[in-house]
Scaffold this motif. Structure first.
Motif, PDB file in Angstrom:
ATOM      1  N   SER A 137    -121.997  47.572 -50.479  1.00  0.00           N
ATOM      2  CA  SER A 137    -120.700  46.719 -50.281  1.00  0.00           C
ATOM      3  C   SER A 137    -119.897  46.991 -49.013  1.00  0.00           C
ATOM      4  O   SER A 137    -120.247  48.435 -48.439  1.00  0.00           O
ATOM      5  CB  SER A 137    -119.747  47.152 -51.578  1.00  0.00           C
ATOM      6  OG  SER A 137    -119.207  48.245 -51.498  1.00  0.00           O
ATOM      7  N   TYR A 182    -117.799  45.074 -55.690  1.00  0.00           N
ATOM      8  CA  TYR A 182    -118.944  45.665 -56.230  1.00  0.00           C
ATOM      9  C   TYR A 182    -118.719  46.859 -57.348  1.00  0.00           C
ATOM     10  O   TYR A 182    -119.363  47.143 -58.282  1.00  0.00           O
ATOM     11  CB  TYR A 182    -120.024  46.057 -55.262  1.00  0.00           C
ATOM     12  CG  TYR A 182    -120.614  45.193 -54.533  1.00  0.00           C
ATOM     13  CD1 TYR A 182    -120.357  43.889 -54.672  1.00  0.00           C
ATOM     14  CD2 TYR A 182    -121.905  45.388 -53.954  1.00  0.00           C
ATOM     15  CE1 TYR A 182    -121.064  42.763 -54.330  1.00  0.00           C
ATOM     16  CE2 TYR A 182    -122.531  44.377 -53.414  1.00  0.00           C
ATOM     17  CZ  TYR A 182    -122.303  43.162 -53.490  1.00  0.00           C
ATOM     18  OH  TYR A 182    -123.222  42.059 -52.889  1.00  0.00           O
ATOM     19  N   ASP A 183    -117.296  47.564 -57.052  1.00  0.00           N
ATOM     20  CA  ASP A 183    -116.975  48.403 -58.289  1.00  0.00           C
ATOM     21  C   ASP A 183    -116.835  47.720 -59.623  1.00  0.00           C
ATOM     22  O   ASP A 183    -117.080  48.296 -60.613  1.00  0.00           O
ATOM     23  CB  ASP A 183    -115.857  49.135 -57.790  1.00  0.00           C
ATOM     24  CG  ASP A 183    -116.069  50.509 -56.868  1.00  0.00           C
ATOM     25  OD1 ASP A 183    -117.146  50.522 -56.756  1.00  0.00           O
ATOM     26  OD2 ASP A 183    -115.143  51.095 -56.599  1.00  0.00           O
TER      27      ASP A 183
HETATM   28  C1  16G Z   1    -120.140  43.278 -48.414  1.00  0.00           C
HETATM   29  C2  16G Z   1    -121.100  42.030 -48.722  1.00  0.00           C
HETATM   30  C3  16G Z   1    -120.272  40.965 -49.642  1.00  0.00           C
HETATM   31  C4  16G Z   1    -119.644  41.734 -50.894  1.00  0.00           C
HETATM   32  C5  16G Z   1    -118.780  42.730 -50.313  1.00  0.00           C
HETATM   33  C6  16G Z   1    -118.018  43.709 -51.605  1.00  0.00           C
HETATM   34  C7  16G Z   1    -121.705  40.300 -47.000  1.00  0.00           C
HETATM   35  C8  16G Z   1    -122.477  40.227 -45.749  1.00  0.00           C
HETATM   36  N1  16G Z   1    -121.609  41.395 -47.586  1.00  0.00           N
HETATM   37  O1  16G Z   1    -119.307  42.814 -47.546  1.00  0.00           O
HETATM   38  O2  16G Z   1    -121.237  39.880 -50.065  1.00  0.00           O
HETATM   39  O3  16G Z   1    -119.071  40.936 -51.644  1.00  0.00           O
HETATM   40  O4  16G Z   1    -119.419  43.730 -49.779  1.00  0.00           O
HETATM   41  O5  16G Z   1    -117.347  44.507 -50.871  1.00  0.00           O
HETATM   42  O6  16G Z   1    -121.504  39.409 -47.556  1.00  0.00           O
HETATM   43  P1  16G Z   1    -116.408  45.429 -51.702  1.00  0.00           P
HETATM   44  O7  16G Z   1    -117.141  45.952 -52.835  1.00  0.00           O
HETATM   45  O8  16G Z   1    -116.056  46.579 -50.962  1.00  0.00           O
HETATM   46  O9  16G Z   1    -115.425  44.312 -52.435  1.00  0.00           O
END
Ligand code: 16G
Length: 245
Positions: A93, A170-171
């Protein structure tokens, strides 16, 4: 840059004062990363300085690494963002990627809500006709510098309420036992339109990377469809290749 307004007697050689003036412009964001400087001749006319003085100032700025000179096309403000080396083979993420590099990640919200899915979302996320999607659109920053715009769509079965996402999507998925384990990613080149460039703090028309990611659970269920625009000057995408057998 009008003549006389900023040149000070006793402020050092004229070229040094012009160099300072231009470098202040970069610091204050008046001259933005990737934008071109006016031609020497034009700067000389505006400032009422000689072309030799202007050329000396520009050469000094190039030596400072603040601007880049390109044969035949003039001088550009260099990007002050060190490039991020981003692996193309690991499903991580944004928050994880930045914290691993010792950078502070943050987001500015652009969109957050529950919607009827678009035909594309229905197809990619394999939704039933009556399903709805949570959409979260964010400007992602690292150490306060804008890096990417990400617009994620998730089935409401996966993310019932987009307000659950405070920092890391993602968390939230991890805690719900829905962290994706596989993703397909497509990257293409774009020239940034005015609005996108403004958010990413680069010049309209600057290079960007459009990235689409669809992520899946172990059982093959699609959990995330994210369309992103990354700054073209801020990333190197890296993959290790092996001889095809
Ligand atoms: C990354 C991912 C994205 C995802 C995000 C979650 C791309 C190229 N990358 O940036 O799909 O939603 O991580 O990040 O799309 P976070 O857990 O920091 O919110």
């Amino acid at each position: 840059l009008e003549p006389g307004k900023w040149l000070r007697a006793g402020g050092g050689p004229r070229y040094v004062q012009l160099r300072q003036r231009l470098s202040d412009g970069v610091d204050q964001g008046v001259l933005r990363a990737g934008s071109s400087l006016p031609p020497e001749r034009e700067i000389a006319t505006i400032t009422d300085l000689s072309r030799v003085t202007v050329r000396k100032a520009i050469r000094a700025l190039a030596e400072d690494g603040l601007i880049v000179q390109r044969q035949g096309s003039g001088s550009f403000v260099a990007s002050d963002i060190p490039r991020i080396e981003q692996s193309l083979s690991r499903l991580t993420s944004f928050s994880e990627d930045m914290s691993r590099r010792g950078m502070v990640s943050s987001s500015i919200w652009l969109e957050r809500g529950v919607f009827m899915p678009s035909p594309e979302e229905i197809l990619v996320l394999a939704l039933s006709r009556d399903a709805s999607v949570s959409r979260i659109g964010r400007l992602r920053t690292a150490d306060d510098k804008p890096m990417a715009i990400e617009r994620a769509s998730l089935p409401t079965d996966v993310l019932p309420n987009p307000l659950l996402v405070e920092t890391s999507l993602y968390d939230v998925l991890e805690h719900a036992g829905l962290r994706p384990v596989r993703a397909l990613q497509k990257i293409s080149a774009v020239n940034l339109d005015e609005e996108t460039a403004g958010l990413l703090e680069v010049e309209p028309g600057a290079a960007g990377l459009r990235i689409e990611r669809t992520s899946y659970l172990v059982d093959g269920r699609a959990v995330e469809f994210t369309r992103s625009i990354y700054r073209g000057d801020a990333y190197n995408f890296v993959a290790e290749l092996q001889l095809a057998k």
